[in-house]
Scaffold this motif. Structure first.
Motif, PDB file in Angstrom:
ATOM      1  N   ARG A 222       0.601  -1.433  -0.153  1.00  9.36           N
ATOM      2  CA  ARG A 222       0.252  -0.277  -0.292  1.00  9.36           C
ATOM      3  C   ARG A 222       0.560   1.197   0.074  1.00  9.36           C
ATOM      4  N   LEU A 223       0.066   2.636  -0.547  1.00 11.21           N
ATOM      5  CA  LEU A 223       1.468   3.544  -0.205  1.00 11.21           C
ATOM      6  C   LEU A 223       0.344   4.630   0.109  1.00 11.21           C
ATOM      7  N   GLU A 224      -0.918   3.562   0.520  1.00  6.55           N
ATOM      8  CA  GLU A 224      -1.369   5.275   1.703  1.00  6.55           C
ATOM      9  C   GLU A 224      -1.838   3.984   2.694  1.00  6.55           C
ATOM     10  N   SER A 225      -1.997   5.153   4.130  1.00  4.01           N
ATOM     11  CA  SER A 225      -2.484   4.127   4.805  1.00  4.01           C
ATOM     12  C   SER A 225      -4.080   3.553   4.637  1.00  4.01           C
ATOM     13  N   TRP A 226      -5.107   4.075   3.417  1.00  2.00           N
ATOM     14  CA  TRP A 226      -6.122   3.644   3.599  1.00  2.00           C
ATOM     15  C   TRP A 226      -6.441   2.989   1.888  1.00  2.00           C
ATOM     16  N   ASN A 227      -5.325   2.948   1.374  1.00  2.00           N
ATOM     17  CA  ASN A 227      -5.501   1.153   0.440  1.00  2.00           C
ATOM     18  C   ASN A 227      -5.130   0.379   0.829  1.00  2.00           C
ATOM     19  N   GLY A 228      -6.368   0.089   1.615  1.00  2.00           N
ATOM     20  CA  GLY A 228      -6.843  -0.801   1.514  1.00  2.00           C
ATOM     21  C   GLY A 228      -8.179  -2.027   1.226  1.00  2.00           C
ATOM     22  N   PRO A 229      -7.941  -3.187   1.185  1.00  2.29           N
ATOM     23  CA  PRO A 229      -9.711  -3.966   0.385  1.00  2.29           C
ATOM     24  C   PRO A 229     -10.486  -3.057   0.625  1.00  2.29           C
ATOM     25  N   CYS A 230     -11.288  -2.935  -0.619  1.00  6.25           N
ATOM     26  CA  CYS A 230     -12.829  -2.904  -0.401  1.00  6.25           C
ATOM     27  C   CYS A 230     -13.960  -3.076  -1.525  1.00  6.25           C
ATOM     28  N   VAL A 231     -15.106  -2.802  -1.181  1.00  4.76           N
ATOM     29  CA  VAL A 231     -16.586  -3.717  -2.149  1.00  4.76           C
ATOM     30  C   VAL A 231     -16.804  -2.660  -1.427  1.00  4.76           C
ATOM     31  N   SER A 232     -17.982  -2.281  -2.891  1.00  7.92           N
ATOM     32  CA  SER A 232     -19.172  -1.651  -2.840  1.00  7.92           C
ATOM     33  C   SER A 232     -20.149  -1.986  -2.289  1.00  7.92           C
ATOM     34  N   THR A 233     -20.724  -1.465  -1.358  1.00  5.23           N
ATOM     35  CA  THR A 233     -21.973  -2.302  -0.549  1.00  5.23           C
ATOM     36  C   THR A 233     -23.284  -1.119  -1.263  1.00  5.23           C
ATOM     37  N   THR A 234     -23.305  -0.451  -1.994  1.00  7.94           N
ATOM     38  CA  THR A 234     -24.427   0.428  -2.523  1.00  7.94           C
ATOM     39  C   THR A 234     -26.065  -0.388  -3.027  1.00  7.94           C
ATOM     40  N   ASN A 235     -25.612  -1.214  -2.983  1.00  2.00           N
ATOM     41  CA  ASN A 235     -26.272  -2.367  -3.889  1.00  2.00           C
ATOM     42  C   ASN A 235     -26.867  -3.006  -2.476  1.00  2.00           C
ATOM     43  N   ILE A 236     -26.351  -2.715  -1.212  1.00  5.23           N
ATOM     44  CA  ILE A 236     -26.612  -3.641   0.091  1.00  5.23           C
ATOM     45  C   ILE A 236     -27.067  -2.619   0.905  1.00  5.23           C
ATOM     46  N   LEU A 237     -26.711  -2.178   1.595  1.00  8.90           N
ATOM     47  CA  LEU A 237     -26.732  -1.124   2.797  1.00  8.90           C
ATOM     48  C   LEU A 237     -27.604   0.119   2.438  1.00  8.90           C
ATOM     49  N   LEU A 238     -28.976  -0.205   2.377  1.00  9.03           N
ATOM     50  CA  LEU A 238     -29.680   0.518   2.654  1.00  9.03           C
ATOM     51  C   LEU A 238     -29.995   2.239   3.359  1.00  9.03           C
ATOM     52  N   PRO A 239     -30.248   3.168   2.833  1.00  2.00           N
ATOM     53  CA  PRO A 239     -30.743   4.498   3.519  1.00  2.00           C
ATOM     54  C   PRO A 239     -31.397   3.963   4.615  1.00  2.00           C
ATOM     55  N   GLY A 240     -31.049   4.675   5.959  1.00  2.00           N
ATOM     56  CA  GLY A 240     -32.325   4.674   6.734  1.00  2.00           C
ATOM     57  C   GLY A 240     -32.275   2.820   7.978  1.00  2.00           C
ATOM     58  N   GLU A 241     -31.443   2.316   6.981  1.00  2.00           N
ATOM     59  CA  GLU A 241     -32.064   0.447   8.126  1.00  2.00           C
ATOM     60  C   GLU A 241     -30.803   0.399   8.573  1.00  2.00           C
ATOM     61  N   THR A 242     -30.411  -0.191   9.690  1.00  2.00           N
ATOM     62  CA  THR A 242     -29.488  -0.187  10.769  1.00  2.00           C
ATOM     63  C   THR A 242     -28.708  -1.763  10.390  1.00  2.00           C
ATOM     64  N   TYR A 243     -27.758  -1.829  10.420  1.00  2.00           N
ATOM     65  CA  TYR A 243     -26.255  -3.258  10.309  1.00  2.00           C
ATOM     66  C   TYR A 243     -25.444  -3.882  11.177  1.00  2.00           C
ATOM     67  N   SER A 244     -25.289  -5.046  11.101  1.00  4.10           N
ATOM     68  CA  SER A 244     -24.114  -5.275  12.057  1.00  4.10           C
ATOM     69  C   SER A 244     -23.574  -5.767  10.967  1.00  4.10           C
ATOM     70  N   PHE A 245     -22.324  -5.457  11.599  1.00  2.00           N
ATOM     71  CA  PHE A 245     -20.863  -6.334  10.738  1.00  2.00           C
ATOM     72  C   PHE A 245     -20.433  -6.653  11.647  1.00  2.00           C
ATOM     73  N   GLU A 246     -19.387  -7.951  11.128  1.00  2.00           N
ATOM     74  CA  GLU A 246     -17.732  -8.828  11.532  1.00  2.00           C
ATOM     75  C   GLU A 246     -17.595  -9.296  10.322  1.00  2.00           C
ATOM     76  N   ALA A 247     -16.534  -9.247  10.887  1.00  4.79           N
ATOM     77  CA  ALA A 247     -15.482  -9.400  10.049  1.00  4.79           C
ATOM     78  C   ALA A 247     -14.379  -9.995  11.126  1.00  4.79           C
ATOM     79  N   TRP A 248     -13.096 -10.508  10.150  1.00  2.94           N
ATOM     80  CA  TRP A 248     -11.847 -11.497  11.070  1.00  2.94           C
ATOM     81  C   TRP A 248     -10.648 -10.712   9.776  1.00  2.94           C
ATOM     82  N   VAL A 249      -9.645 -10.275  10.659  1.00  4.56           N
ATOM     83  CA  VAL A 249      -8.882  -9.469  10.333  1.00  4.56           C
ATOM     84  C   VAL A 249      -7.298 -10.203  11.068  1.00  4.56           C
ATOM     85  N   HIS A 250      -6.599 -10.510  10.083  1.00  2.34           N
ATOM     86  CA  HIS A 250      -5.171 -10.729  10.889  1.00  2.34           C
ATOM     87  C   HIS A 250      -3.637 -10.104   9.855  1.00  2.34           C
TER      88      HIS A 250
END
Length: 558
Positions: free
Chosen positions: A82-110
């Motif tokens: 990575r060249l910048e701290s924010w150059n990490g793995p990314c995925v679009s959630t535009t069609n997944i996360l709807l405005p006004g809705e509440t979501y729970s997130f979970e992931a594992w990092v190493h």
């Protein structure tokens, strides 16, 4: 040992169930809520079938499917270069996360580093006007070669047009992995990137920015890498014009009035012109019943150049609103006489807010673990001591057995030879001892006419009489089949002969008699220096003479 361990762990489990039923240990940093079992999984990715539309944010990093590490299945997603701290793995959630809705997130990092690193999980949202905003989903301090569970809960703002979620860390050289990413849909909730629902701990480490801290006045507040208590950065406070100018953060959405929290921060100041000691405070400002209130949580004298911890707990009234936490130099004794020290620049780091009930629960568990470990240690010491004692006893028994004659329980020939060698090297000790030789008579006659068992019995009878007669005054050695030597401190010849004569009158199915001869150091025969061999020879001669007399009186058994 296994029973003791099992009992201790069982006790620890019962203790935690009874006394700490609601304890939780969240990821240090931003808040998250417990998942509900009825929440629907709307997105899941474990990278078993490839990248799944994930790409490096900004396009300047390398992603690959890594089969070395995985939390679920056999693969995970790795990011590097990575060249910048924010150059990490990314995925679009535009069609997944709807405005006004509440979501729970979970992931594992190493992470592959050798030290602890903070990995952040962020949601980038873009509103209808094209403005970007960043909501922190979760963050975690990840140890070397450790999988860390990140959890969070967010409500998507109503004006969101597009969004993507990504992982980042401040160390651009760090290579890290992501796996088992899950998003679940839930109930509606008030939008907040820092919610206190279900959370017991918040930490501001300033690794990614000022974390929402702002000036309390006209001073400057900025992130600094000059000094830090943990991580690489701290918050630097400068250009203060009033003693009450301080870094502050509004925590109205973080804490709940009526609950006791502990507030803490590490503080450090430096500078040649500043005095070596100065007082600092950590305090709360809040509005209640239409009035502004101030509560000093802790006041302490700090040493220049050293990080010091300020901490205190407080329960805000239920009516408290507009709550802020701040750290500053203490109020001067004379507000009209403000000095350079009252306006000094300083650093803060690792600011923590924690529900004090959790602290008490953790302390209870810590105390219980300490007691359990101490008990276990004592048990281990006792067990090890018993083992050592047992081994020592076994060793002593082996040594004793090696020295003893197994049939008569007297010392054996080897022990006798060792003692004679010692007396040869220390001849002066021969002046204080008597040597008595004993020989069982008629042994061949007994073996031939009554059997070898009777012959062994005669030898054992002789040994028992010698041991009983000499007692603590000497030692008895079996030096041959029917031959014994007694080394004693006094002349035992008459007592031994008397005991043997009495025993010979006890007929036990075979004739029994023992020849006895005693000698001691005699200067006229041995010279000025005692010689154990000469003493033995005279004793043997005396015994032989006694043997001949016994034979003369008992010719039938010759």
């Amino acid at each position: 040992m296994k029973k003791i361990l099992s009992a201790l762990f069982t006790a620890a489990t019962v203790f935690s169930i009874i006394f700490c039923p609601d304890i939780s240990f969240p990821v240090s940093g931003y808040a998250f809520s417990d998942y509900k079992p009825d929440e629907q999984i709307i997105y899941q990715q474990d990278f078993e079938d490839g990248f799944g539309n994930w790409a490096p944010l900004g396009g300047t990093a390398d992603l690959k499917i890594d089969t070395r590490y995985s939390r679920k299945g056999s693969s995970s997603l790795q990011v590097s270069n990575r060249l910048e701290s924010w150059n990490g793995p990314c995925v679009s959630t535009t069609n997944i996360l709807l405005p006004g809705e509440t979501y729970s997130f979970e992931a594992w990092v190493h992470q592959d580093g050798n030290e602890m690193h903070t990995i952040n999980w962020t949601l980038q949202i873009t509103d209808s006007k094209g403005k970007n905003d960043y909501l922190r989903i979760a963050e975690g301090n990840v140890g070397a070669d450790e999988w860390k569970d990140l959890k969070g809960k967010l409500t998507i703002p109503e004006n969101t047009e597009s969004s993507c979620m990504y992982f980042e860390t401040s160390d651009i050289e760090l290579c890290f992995n992501v796996d088992a990413v899950t998003v679940k849909g839930g109930e509606q909730a008030e939008v907040s990137s820092l919610s206190s629902t279900g959370t017991v701990e918040f930490t501001y480490g300033f690794e990614e920015g000022t974390d929402g801290w702002k000036p309390r006045g006209n001073e400057a507040v900025s992130r600094s890498s000059n000094f830090s208590y943990l991580g690489r950065y701290s918050l630097y406070v400068s250009e203060r014009t009033k003693f009450w100018n301080a870094p502050a953060i509004n925590i109205s959405s973080v804490i709940k009035p009526g609950i006791c929290y502990e507030y803490s921060s590490y503080v450090m100041y430096n500078g040649r012109s500043y005095e070596n000691e100065h007082d600092f405070i950590i305090a709360l400002e809040y509005t209640s019943d239409g009035k502004i209130n101030y509560q000093v949580l802790d006041s302490k004298t700090l040493q220049k150049g050293n990080w010091s911890r300020l901490s205190g707990d407080f329960t805000l009234p239920e009516s408290a609103t507009d709550i802020s936490l701040y750290i500053q130099t203490a109020d001067p004794e004379d507000p009209s006489n403000i000095t350079e020290n009252d306006l000094m620049c300083f650093y803060i780091d690792n600011v923590t807010i924690m529900d004090s009930t959790v602290i008490k629960q953790r302390q209870l568990i810590k105390n219980f673990i300490i007691i359990a470990l101490v008990t276990l240690s004592f048990a281990a010491i006792i067990i090890i001591s018993l083992i050592i004692i047992k081994k020592a006893n076994e060793t002593s028994t082996l040594i004793a057995n090696a020295e003893k004659d197994c049939m008569t329980d007297t010392f054996n020939r080897n022990s006798f030879e060792i003692q004679i060698a010692h007396l040869e090297n220390c001849p002066e000790e021969c002046r204080k001892i008597y040597i008595t030789l004993c020989d069982v008579n008629f042994l061949k006659h007994i073996n031939d006419n009554y059997g070898h068992q009777k012959g062994d019995d005669a030898i054992i009878r002789c040994a028992e009489i010698l041991k009983k007669t000499t007692g603590s005054k000497g030692s008895v050695y079996r030096t041959g089949g029917d031959e014994f030597v007694c080394i004693t401190k006094t002349n035992m010849q008459d007592k031994i002969k008397t005991a043997m004569n009495i025993e010979s009158q006890q007929y036990k199915g075979y004739p029994f008699a023992v020849a006895v001869g005693t000698a001691k150091y005699d200067p006229s025969e041995d010279g000025n220096v005692p010689d154990i061999k000469l003493i033995l020879a005279r004793s043997d001669k005396e015994m032989y003479n006694d043997k001949q007399q016994i034979k003369e009186s008992s010719k039938n058994f010759i």
